[in-house]
Design an enzyme around this catalytic site. Sequence first.
Site, PDB file in Angstrom:
ATOM      1  N   ASP A 298       0.835  -1.200   0.000  1.00 47.05           N
ATOM      2  CA  ASP A 298       0.000   0.000   0.000  1.00 47.05           C
ATOM      3  C   ASP A 298       0.869   1.250   0.000  1.00 47.05           C
ATOM      4  O   ASP A 298       1.850   1.344   0.745  1.00 47.05           O
ATOM      5  CB  ASP A 298      -0.907   0.030   1.232  1.00 47.05           C
ATOM      6  CG  ASP A 298      -1.686   1.335   1.326  1.00 47.05           C
ATOM      7  OD1 ASP A 298      -2.593   1.537   0.505  1.00 47.05           O
ATOM      8  OD2 ASP A 298      -1.347   2.162   2.199  1.00 47.05           O
TER       9      ASP A 298
ATOM     10  N   TYR B 156       2.695  10.111   0.727  1.00 49.04           N
ATOM     11  CA  TYR B 156       3.833   9.557   1.452  1.00 49.04           C
ATOM     12  C   TYR B 156       5.149  10.023   0.815  1.00 49.04           C
ATOM     13  O   TYR B 156       5.580   9.502  -0.218  1.00 49.04           O
ATOM     14  CB  TYR B 156       3.772   8.032   1.480  1.00 49.04           C
ATOM     15  CG  TYR B 156       2.512   7.463   2.089  1.00 49.04           C
ATOM     16  CD1 TYR B 156       1.704   8.218   2.946  1.00 49.04           C
ATOM     17  CD2 TYR B 156       2.110   6.164   1.810  1.00 49.04           C
ATOM     18  CE1 TYR B 156       0.551   7.692   3.503  1.00 49.04           C
ATOM     19  CE2 TYR B 156       0.955   5.628   2.372  1.00 49.04           C
ATOM     20  CZ  TYR B 156       0.177   6.394   3.206  1.00 49.04           C
ATOM     21  OH  TYR B 156      -0.964   5.875   3.751  1.00 49.04           O
TER      22      TYR B 156
ATOM     23  N   LYS C 262      -3.797   5.843  -3.533  1.00 50.39           N
ATOM     24  CA  LYS C 262      -4.897   6.708  -3.101  1.00 50.39           C
ATOM     25  C   LYS C 262      -5.010   7.935  -3.990  1.00 50.39           C
ATOM     26  O   LYS C 262      -4.041   8.333  -4.646  1.00 50.39           O
ATOM     27  CB  LYS C 262      -4.683   7.109  -1.639  1.00 50.39           C
ATOM     28  CG  LYS C 262      -4.484   5.885  -0.732  1.00 50.39           C
ATOM     29  CD  LYS C 262      -4.148   6.241   0.675  1.00 50.39           C
ATOM     30  CE  LYS C 262      -3.852   4.991   1.487  1.00 50.39           C
ATOM     31  NZ  LYS C 262      -2.517   4.430   1.204  1.00 50.39           N
TER      32      LYS C 262
END
Length: 339
Positions: free
Chosen positions: A54, A59, A85
């Site tokens: 993930d 990030y 995402k």
Amino acid sequence: MKASAKRRFGRSGLELTAMGFGTAPIGNQFRRVPEEDARAVIGGAWDAGLRYFDTAPMYGHGLSEHRLGESLRAYPRNDYVLSTKVGRKLKPVPAGGLTSFFWVDMPPFEIEHDYSYDGCMRSFEDSLQRLGRARIDILFIHDIDVFSHGPELQKQHFRTAMDSGWKALEKLRSEGLVKAIGVGCNEWQVCEAALRERDFDCFLLAGRYTLLEQDALDTFLPLCEERDVSIVLGGGFNSGILATGPVKGAHYNYSEAGPEILARVAKIEAVCKAHDVPLKAAALQFVLAHPAITTNIPGTRTKKHLDENIALIEHPIPGELWVDLRKQGLVRENAPVPT
């Protein structure tokens, strides 16, 4: 439980390993991770049989996606499950003109929140390029919660995501470019509100169902079971305290833990010690007992800590530990526990 055990991911047709690999730390979360360490920990996850990874544009402002995509290029695409995402676009800024509370030594891109149809489509396409992939398996709308935006702005972002961004994800799912769509955030209440409005397959819930917090059992997790919706569980250590124990300066939900939390963790840890079980092992395994929760994704930046987490998720735990936690009111009576 084996960390590499494959588990059904709701109605999506996917199977995820019981332990996945969360990549926020290799986005230089709080401190720099050398390139060789990032490659080593991803390779170590693969060698251990983990097959769910993930990531997110947030990030490291794209760094995590770049690093993960580069490392996964060595492995067959059909042999692993990949999620990222939408909701944040990255815009270039002059080098040195960017600071962040969470990330250090990151690429020169600033974040712009955009939960619209066009924004989600652009975010998805940009992620494909950073990852070097033609498809994503699971796509989450990221952080439409109060924690991330405050109460007033959250209402706006949530409405945009449900009325506009949702259409982008549903289109990508219908075209087979993603297999499962959902929401990833820090509040189960927001996840439940989204599920009551739209036909999501899954959620990534960060820190809101743990040894410390089980209020999601009231309505959200039963609704997930009813609709065959699966959960990826992140933040199972409540951002630190269930890993460190109740030490001075321990973090709980990104802030220093207060006296009440420290006292509760001390009681949980005492029960674990009485049964010769590490607190971290109990924290990692507890969440996986719930039938709606498919996988646990503790983030790590080193192969040493990865190996430790794998050993902990496979550590034998006597049933009496869970009985004692229930007797002391530290685990809810209706919380499923490992058998």
